[in-house]
Scaffold this active site. Structure first.
Site, mmCIF file in Angstrom:
data_model
loop_
_atom_site.group_PDB
_atom_site.id
_atom_site.type_symbol
_atom_site.label_atom_id
_atom_site.label_comp_id
_atom_site.label_asym_id
_atom_site.label_seq_id
_atom_site.Cartn_x
_atom_site.Cartn_y
_atom_site.Cartn_z
ATOM 1 N N CYS A 17 0.865 -1.183 0.000
ATOM 2 C CA CYS A 17 0.000 0.000 0.000
ATOM 3 C C CYS A 17 0.904 1.235 0.000
ATOM 4 O O CYS A 17 2.126 1.119 0.114
ATOM 5 C CB CYS A 17 -0.857 -0.004 1.253
ATOM 6 S SG CYS A 17 0.177 0.019 2.739
ATOM 7 N N HIS A 46 5.359 -5.154 8.742
ATOM 8 C CA HIS A 46 5.314 -6.519 9.249
ATOM 9 C C HIS A 46 5.504 -7.528 8.116
ATOM 10 O O HIS A 46 4.556 -8.177 7.674
ATOM 11 C CB HIS A 46 3.987 -6.776 9.976
ATOM 12 C CG HIS A 46 3.927 -6.137 11.325
ATOM 13 N ND1 HIS A 46 2.738 -5.811 11.959
ATOM 14 C CD2 HIS A 46 4.915 -5.789 12.182
ATOM 15 C CE1 HIS A 46 3.019 -5.276 13.138
ATOM 16 N NE2 HIS A 46 4.321 -5.239 13.290
ATOM 17 N N GLU A 131 0.426 -0.667 16.271
ATOM 18 C CA GLU A 131 -0.356 0.537 15.958
ATOM 19 C C GLU A 131 -1.284 0.917 17.117
ATOM 20 O O GLU A 131 -1.366 2.087 17.510
ATOM 21 C CB GLU A 131 -1.176 0.311 14.680
ATOM 22 C CG GLU A 131 -1.976 1.546 14.302
ATOM 23 C CD GLU A 131 -2.990 1.276 13.199
ATOM 24 O OE1 GLU A 131 -2.685 0.500 12.271
ATOM 25 O OE2 GLU A 131 -4.084 1.851 13.277
ATOM 26 N N SER A 272 1.854 -5.478 3.354
ATOM 27 C CA SER A 272 3.297 -5.367 3.585
ATOM 28 C C SER A 272 4.101 -6.412 2.802
ATOM 29 O O SER A 272 5.308 -6.541 3.001
ATOM 30 C CB SER A 272 3.587 -5.503 5.089
ATOM 31 O OG SER A 272 2.859 -6.578 5.631
HETATM 32 S S1 SF4 Z 1 0.487 1.443 6.115
HETATM 33 FE FE1 SF4 Z 1 -1.267 0.584 7.188
HETATM 34 S S2 SF4 Z 1 -2.666 2.330 7.462
HETATM 35 FE FE2 SF4 Z 1 -1.173 2.941 5.947
HETATM 36 S S3 SF4 Z 1 -2.167 2.509 3.988
HETATM 37 FE FE3 SF4 Z 1 -0.901 0.716 4.542
HETATM 38 S S4 SF4 Z 1 -2.239 -0.697 5.620
HETATM 39 FE FE4 SF4 Z 1 -3.253 1.318 5.562
#
Ligand code: SF4
Length: 324
Positions: A17, A46, A131, A272
């Protein structure tokens, strides 16, 4: 049934992401600017592969800020940290580079605002997740963590208590919905910002995983055991009635999982997990198990990019000027 009919359905969106891309880029740039050893508070994201690769290049991941030598550079992971850790870092004269995902920072800011306005905050999240620990630290005397319905049942507040709820960013959408409904029933005065804190990436990956789960016999979720959003993808596929396995990479696949009548495999990846691991998994399924047909099922385009931290950009510009 012929070999040609064995098929892989790839979920899309999957994998990295914007928050993870940004956190990894921050470590890359910091390594170039400051060199090794470079300290990161908690795993930057992670994922075992990401952490191992950086470790081999001199990045030291610590779970306590006390492990970082004074005056060193320290990066805060994408999951964010509590204000107590920031204060301790300043006391230790550490050079802080903050890789907290902006969407996690948003939840922190909401927690600060609610607590300053006299609210008690019911934070839906996993107590031991980095978090949630970080967000909790914003107002430990005002925040109450909720993991399940039992927590709500055992919670009591006088009727005139100002209450608000927030959520961890990587929860199951449907579990969070159920808990929010239970909160609204028990505490009708409860307020919220209007949306859950579950981020766009978690939402999209769960929707994409649900779509492939409906098509396949088994689902592989690429992600590490401690990845919250990856675990939620596995649970979602199981909830939809499909066997699902959380795998770090292709080497974790047991042939028994895809023997017999298994003809369609769904593959997705947590936020991740690097795309390289998806490619390796698909290659093994294709080359060793003859799943030769591949279809990507895209439910949404993602084009979100988060800006890098100002302090890092300034350091990079300074270094550039020094060299030219
Ligand atoms: S790092 Fe975590 S909060 Fe940020 S976009 Fe990715 S999954 Fe969503």
């Amino acid at each position: 049934m012929s070999v040609e009919e064995k098929k892989i359905f790839l979920a899309s969106p999957r994998g990295f992401c914007a928050g993870v891309e940004r956190a990894i880029e921050i470590v890359e740039i910091s390594l170039k600017l400051f060199g090794a050893p470079l300290y990161v508070h908690h795993q930057i994201v992670h994922n075992r592969h990401v952490v191992e690769k950086f470790s081999s290049r001199g990045v030291i991941f610590v779970d306590s800020i006390e492990e970082v030598p004074d005056v060193a550079h320290v990066i805060f992971s994408a999951h964010g940290v509590s204000p107590q850790i920031k204060i301790r870092s300043i006391e230790k004269k550490l050079e802080i580079i903050d890789a907290t995902c902006p969407l996690v920072t948003k939840v922190h800011l909401e927690a600060i605002k609610y607590s300053q306005d006299g609210f008690h905050i019911l934070l839906i999240g996993h107590k031991n997740h980095a978090e949630t620990i970080g967000t909790f630290g914003e107002a430990p005397d005002k925040i109450h963590i909720i993991e399940n319905c039992r927590d709500i049942e055992s919670m009591e507040f006088p009727p005139d208590t100002k209450l608000a709820y927030l959520t961890q960013t990587t929860l199951s959408i449907s579990d969070a919905k159920d808990l929010i409904t239970a909160l609204k029933i028990k505490f009708p005065q409860i307020q919220s910002t209007g949306s859950t804190g579950i981020c766009y990436a978690t939402t999209n990956r769960q929707e994409a995983a649900a779509k492939i789960a409906q098509e396949v016999d088994v689902v592989f979720v690429i992600g590490s055991q401690n990845s919250s959003n990856s675990n939620r993808l596995k649970e979602l596929a199981e909830y939809l009635g499909k066997p699902a396995y959380l795998i770090d990479d292709e080497s974790n696949i047991y042939p028994d999982w895809i023997s017999g009548n298994i003809r369609k495999i769904g593959v997705t990846a947590g936020a991740s997990a690097p795309e390289e691991l998806v490619t390796r998994t698909v290659n093994r399924l294709r080359n060793e198990f003859q799943f030769t047909e591949i279809e990507e099922m895209k439910i949404k385009e993602e084009n979100i990019v988060f800006k890098l931290p100002q302090e890092l950009l300034r350091s990079a510009q300074f270094e550039h000027r020094k060299r030219t």
